[in-house]
Design a protein around this motif. Structure first.
Motif, PDB file in Angstrom:
ATOM      1  N   MET A  16       0.847  -1.181   0.000  1.00 58.70           N
ATOM      2  CA  MET A  16       0.000   0.000   0.000  1.00 58.70           C
ATOM      3  C   MET A  16       0.886   1.236   0.000  1.00 58.70           C
ATOM      4  SD  MET A  16      -2.872   1.445   2.698  1.00 58.70           S
ATOM      5  CE  MET A  16      -3.447  -0.151   3.071  1.00 58.70           C
ATOM      6  N   LYS A  17       0.532   2.169  -0.853  1.00 61.65           N
ATOM      7  CA  LYS A  17       1.259   3.436  -0.919  1.00 61.65           C
ATOM      8  C   LYS A  17       0.667   4.419   0.082  1.00 61.65           C
ATOM      9  CE  LYS A  17       3.388   3.000  -5.160  1.00 61.65           C
ATOM     10  NZ  LYS A  17       4.815   2.982  -5.203  1.00 61.65           N
ATOM     11  N   ASN A  18       1.546   5.126   0.774  1.00 66.35           N
ATOM     12  CA  ASN A  18       1.138   6.202   1.674  1.00 66.35           C
ATOM     13  C   ASN A  18       1.325   7.510   0.925  1.00 66.35           C
ATOM     14  OD1 ASN A  18       0.522   4.711   4.088  1.00 66.35           O
ATOM     15  ND2 ASN A  18       2.697   4.256   4.182  1.00 66.35           N
ATOM     16  N   ILE A  19       0.220   8.185   0.666  1.00 66.94           N
ATOM     17  CA  ILE A  19       0.251   9.410  -0.133  1.00 66.94           C
ATOM     18  C   ILE A  19      -0.253  10.575   0.708  1.00 66.94           C
ATOM     19  CG2 ILE A  19      -0.631  10.557  -2.197  1.00 66.94           C
ATOM     20  CD1 ILE A  19      -0.978   7.749  -3.429  1.00 66.94           C
TER      21      ILE A  19
ATOM     22  N   ALA B  62      -6.380   5.601  -8.281  1.00 66.63           N
ATOM     23  CA  ALA B  62      -6.079   4.407  -7.484  1.00 66.63           C
ATOM     24  C   ALA B  62      -7.232   3.412  -7.551  1.00 66.63           C
ATOM     25  CB  ALA B  62      -5.781   4.792  -6.044  1.00 66.63           C
TER      26      ALA B  62
ATOM     27  N   ILE C 151      -4.482   2.552  -1.473  1.00 64.83           N
ATOM     28  CA  ILE C 151      -3.619   3.641  -1.013  1.00 64.83           C
ATOM     29  C   ILE C 151      -4.156   4.169   0.309  1.00 64.83           C
ATOM     30  CG2 ILE C 151      -2.931   4.350  -3.339  1.00 64.83           C
ATOM     31  CD1 ILE C 151      -4.897   6.759  -3.005  1.00 64.83           C
TER      32      ILE C 151
ATOM     33  N   ILE D  50       4.830  10.770  -1.710  1.00 64.63           N
ATOM     34  CA  ILE D  50       4.543   9.333  -1.720  1.00 64.63           C
ATOM     35  C   ILE D  50       5.649   8.635  -0.953  1.00 64.63           C
ATOM     36  CG2 ILE D  50       4.229   7.262  -3.121  1.00 64.63           C
ATOM     37  CD1 ILE D  50       3.020   9.024  -5.265  1.00 64.63           C
ATOM     38  N   ASP D  51       5.245   7.900   0.076  1.00 69.82           N
ATOM     39  CA  ASP D  51       6.192   7.190   0.941  1.00 69.82           C
ATOM     40  C   ASP D  51       7.334   8.111   1.375  1.00 69.82           C
ATOM     41  OD1 ASP D  51       4.605   4.893   0.779  1.00 69.82           O
ATOM     42  OD2 ASP D  51       5.654   4.188  -1.002  1.00 69.82           O
TER      43      ASP D  51
ATOM     44  N   TRP E  47       3.073   6.988 -10.603  1.00 68.66           N
ATOM     45  CA  TRP E  47       3.453   6.932  -9.189  1.00 68.66           C
ATOM     46  C   TRP E  47       2.823   5.721  -8.509  1.00 68.66           C
ATOM     47  CZ3 TRP E  47       1.370  12.513  -8.444  1.00 68.66           C
ATOM     48  CH2 TRP E  47       2.252  13.432  -9.055  1.00 68.66           C
ATOM     49  N   ILE E  48       1.557   5.483  -8.796  1.00 69.16           N
ATOM     50  CA  ILE E  48       0.826   4.418  -8.119  1.00 69.16           C
ATOM     51  C   ILE E  48       1.288   3.038  -8.589  1.00 69.16           C
ATOM     52  CG2 ILE E  48      -1.473   3.390  -7.815  1.00 69.16           C
ATOM     53  CD1 ILE E  48      -2.585   6.226  -7.707  1.00 69.16           C
ATOM     54  N   LYS E  49       1.642   2.928  -9.862  1.00 76.42           N
ATOM     55  CA  LYS E  49       2.062   1.630 -10.414  1.00 76.42           C
ATOM     56  C   LYS E  49       3.445   1.212  -9.947  1.00 76.42           C
ATOM     57  CE  LYS E  49      -0.680   1.761 -14.640  1.00 76.42           C
ATOM     58  NZ  LYS E  49      -0.613   1.884 -16.105  1.00 76.42           N
ATOM     59  N   GLU E  50       4.276   2.167  -9.535  1.00 79.48           N
ATOM     60  CA  GLU E  50       5.660   1.851  -9.140  1.00 79.48           C
ATOM     61  C   GLU E  50       5.707   0.866  -8.006  1.00 79.48           C
ATOM     62  OE1 GLU E  50       7.744   5.459  -8.259  1.00 79.48           O
ATOM     63  OE2 GLU E  50       7.965   5.960 -10.352  1.00 79.48           O
TER      64      GLU E  50
END
Length: 78
Positions: free
Chosen positions: A1-4, A25, A32, A56-57, A75-78
C-alpha cells in the motif's frame, strides 16, 4: 500500500489533486492511504514552497500544480 500525502492550504487545486489520486487508485485497483496536510509547519518541513504538492512514501514527487492523470498512474504503479 502506498502512503500518499497531499500538501496544501485546502484550496480548490489541492482538493482536486486528492480527488484525482483517489479516482486513479480506484480505477487501477490499488490500495492507497491518502492524507491531506494543511498545516504550514508540516508542509514547510518537506521543503515545499508551492502547492499542491504530493508526497509518496515520504518522497516529494510533485509540487506547484495539479498532477496529470498519467503522472498519478506512474506513481501508483511503481
Amino acid at each position: 500500500m502506498k502512503n500518499i500525502k497531499v500538501l496544501g492550504s485546502g484550496c480548490t487545486k489541492c482538493k482536486t489533486t486528492v480527488t484525482l489520486i483517489t479516482q486513479v487508485a480506484e480505477q487501477l485497483g490499488v490500495k492507497i492511504k491518502i492524507e491531506k496536510i494543511e498545516d504550514m509547519t508540516q508542509i514547510m518541513a518537506y521543503g515545499v514552497m508551492s502547492t499542491p504538492a504530493v508526497v509518496i512514501d515520504e518522497q516529494v514527487v510533485h509540487k506547484g500544480s495539479i498532477p496529470s492523470r498519467e503522472q498519478i498512474e506512474s506513481w501508483i504503479k511503481e
